[in-house]
Design a protein around this motif. Structure first.
Motif, PDB file in Angstrom:
ATOM      1  N   PRO A 108       4.226   7.650  -6.955  1.00 12.82           N
ATOM      2  CA  PRO A 108       3.429   6.492  -7.375  1.00 12.82           C
ATOM      3  C   PRO A 108       1.946   6.847  -7.447  1.00 12.82           C
ATOM      4  CG  PRO A 108       4.299   6.185  -5.162  1.00 12.82           C
ATOM      5  CD  PRO A 108       4.891   7.439  -5.705  1.00 12.82           C
ATOM      6  N   SER A 109       1.260   6.209  -8.355  1.00 16.52           N
ATOM      7  CA  SER A 109      -0.165   6.468  -8.519  1.00 16.52           C
ATOM      8  C   SER A 109      -0.947   5.885  -7.346  1.00 16.52           C
ATOM      9  CB  SER A 109      -0.672   5.859  -9.822  1.00 16.52           C
ATOM     10  OG  SER A 109      -0.634   4.443  -9.734  1.00 16.52           O
ATOM     11  N   GLN A 110      -2.176   6.315  -7.223  1.00 17.81           N
ATOM     12  CA  GLN A 110      -3.015   5.813  -6.139  1.00 17.81           C
ATOM     13  C   GLN A 110      -3.267   4.317  -6.325  1.00 17.81           C
ATOM     14  OE1 GLN A 110      -6.592   8.035  -5.487  1.00 17.81           O
ATOM     15  NE2 GLN A 110      -7.299   6.684  -3.869  1.00 17.81           N
ATOM     16  N   TYR A 111      -3.322   3.861  -7.564  1.00 21.33           N
ATOM     17  CA  TYR A 111      -3.519   2.435  -7.849  1.00 21.33           C
ATOM     18  C   TYR A 111      -2.354   1.609  -7.291  1.00 21.33           C
ATOM     19  CZ  TYR A 111      -3.715  -1.926 -10.436  1.00 21.33           C
ATOM     20  OH  TYR A 111      -3.726  -3.257 -10.759  1.00 21.33           O
ATOM     21  N   VAL A 112      -1.128   2.063  -7.515  1.00 21.92           N
ATOM     22  CA  VAL A 112       0.048   1.343  -7.026  1.00 21.92           C
ATOM     23  C   VAL A 112       0.071   1.334  -5.500  1.00 21.92           C
ATOM     24  CG1 VAL A 112       2.567   1.386  -6.914  1.00 21.92           C
ATOM     25  CG2 VAL A 112       1.417   1.782  -9.099  1.00 21.92           C
ATOM     26  N   LEU A 113      -0.210   2.475  -4.898  1.00 24.54           N
ATOM     27  CA  LEU A 113      -0.236   2.551  -3.430  1.00 24.54           C
ATOM     28  C   LEU A 113      -1.300   1.630  -2.841  1.00 24.54           C
ATOM     29  CD1 LEU A 113       0.269   6.387  -2.880  1.00 24.54           C
ATOM     30  CD2 LEU A 113       1.946   4.568  -2.562  1.00 24.54           C
ATOM     31  N   GLN A 114      -2.471   1.557  -3.488  1.00 31.91           N
ATOM     32  CA  GLN A 114      -3.540   0.682  -3.005  1.00 31.91           C
ATOM     33  C   GLN A 114      -3.131  -0.779  -3.142  1.00 31.91           C
ATOM     34  OE1 GLN A 114      -6.472   1.774  -1.492  1.00 31.91           O
ATOM     35  NE2 GLN A 114      -6.543  -0.371  -0.920  1.00 31.91           N
ATOM     36  N   ALA A 115      -2.440  -1.128  -4.235  1.00 33.97           N
ATOM     37  CA  ALA A 115      -1.984  -2.503  -4.430  1.00 33.97           C
ATOM     38  C   ALA A 115      -0.971  -2.896  -3.357  1.00 33.97           C
ATOM     39  CB  ALA A 115      -1.380  -2.657  -5.825  1.00 33.97           C
ATOM     40  N   VAL A 116      -0.078  -1.987  -3.007  1.00 35.66           N
ATOM     41  CA  VAL A 116       0.913  -2.249  -1.949  1.00 35.66           C
ATOM     42  C   VAL A 116       0.201  -2.442  -0.616  1.00 35.66           C
ATOM     43  CG1 VAL A 116       2.810  -1.239  -0.623  1.00 35.66           C
ATOM     44  CG2 VAL A 116       2.811  -1.080  -3.118  1.00 35.66           C
ATOM     45  N   LEU A 117      -0.754  -1.566  -0.318  1.00 36.58           N
ATOM     46  CA  LEU A 117      -1.514  -1.670   0.929  1.00 36.58           C
ATOM     47  C   LEU A 117      -2.264  -2.981   0.993  1.00 36.58           C
ATOM     48  CD1 LEU A 117      -2.398  -0.305   3.550  1.00 36.58           C
ATOM     49  CD2 LEU A 117      -4.227   0.791   2.275  1.00 36.58           C
ATOM     50  N   ASP A 118      -2.883  -3.388  -0.099  1.00 38.62           N
ATOM     51  CA  ASP A 118      -3.614  -4.661  -0.126  1.00 38.62           C
ATOM     52  C   ASP A 118      -2.652  -5.837   0.102  1.00 38.62           C
ATOM     53  OD1 ASP A 118      -5.951  -3.267  -0.587  1.00 38.62           O
ATOM     54  OD2 ASP A 118      -5.935  -3.623  -2.767  1.00 38.62           O
ATOM     55  N   GLY A 119      -1.464  -5.771  -0.501  1.00 42.23           N
ATOM     56  CA  GLY A 119      -0.483  -6.831  -0.312  1.00 42.23           C
ATOM     57  C   GLY A 119      -0.018  -6.929   1.121  1.00 42.23           C
ATOM     58  N   ILE A 120       0.185  -5.776   1.770  1.00 41.71           N
ATOM     59  CA  ILE A 120       0.602  -5.773   3.178  1.00 41.71           C
ATOM     60  C   ILE A 120      -0.482  -6.347   4.058  1.00 41.71           C
ATOM     61  CG2 ILE A 120       1.136  -4.263   5.128  1.00 41.71           C
ATOM     62  CD1 ILE A 120       2.628  -2.475   3.100  1.00 41.71           C
TER      63      ILE A 120
END
Length: 123
Positions: A108-120
């Motif tokens: 996964p791209s860094q953008y997707v990982l950051q979005a998941v982290l923000d959601g958590i």
């Protein structure tokens, strides 16, 4: 000796068979590469074959394609125990499995990982 009103075996005692006893002392099932999201489905029902109760529970939980982690939750056994028991059932051709496709998959791209982290974090 225990008093007549005392019972050593009761529902509150929980499971009396240790997980390593169910697996015959085995703790790993690395040979098949079962993953948490590996899909498994029983090729036979528990009534078709003569197996121990733990195996029968797994076969019953695998009537439809189900992930390994869902089976562990359904049979209420530790995940590693279920993976070892499942590898036995696969070897006996009582369960069919399909691992998730990983060839050619991009991380996964860094953008997707950051979005998941923000959601958590919002939870």
């Amino acid at each position: 000796m225990t008093a007549p009103d005392e019972e050593w075996f009761d529902e509150a005692a929980g499971p009396l068979v240790r997980p390593y006893a169910m697996t015959g002392g085995r703790t790993r099932s690395d040979t098949l590469g079962l993953d948490l999201i590996t899909l498994v489905v029983a090729s036979h029902t528990a009534t078709d074959v003569d197996v121990e109760p733990e195996y029968a529970g797994i076969l019953s939980a695998c009537k439809n394609p189900t992930s390994v982690v869902e089976v562990a939750a359904k049979v209420d056994l530790p995940l590693q125990v279920v993976k070892v028991l499942m590898s036995d059932l696969i070897t006996q051709r009582l369960i069919i499995f399909r691992s998730p496709a990983t060839q050619g998959a991009e991380p996964p791209s860094q953008y997707v990982l950051q979005a998941v982290l923000d959601g958590i974090r919002k939870l």
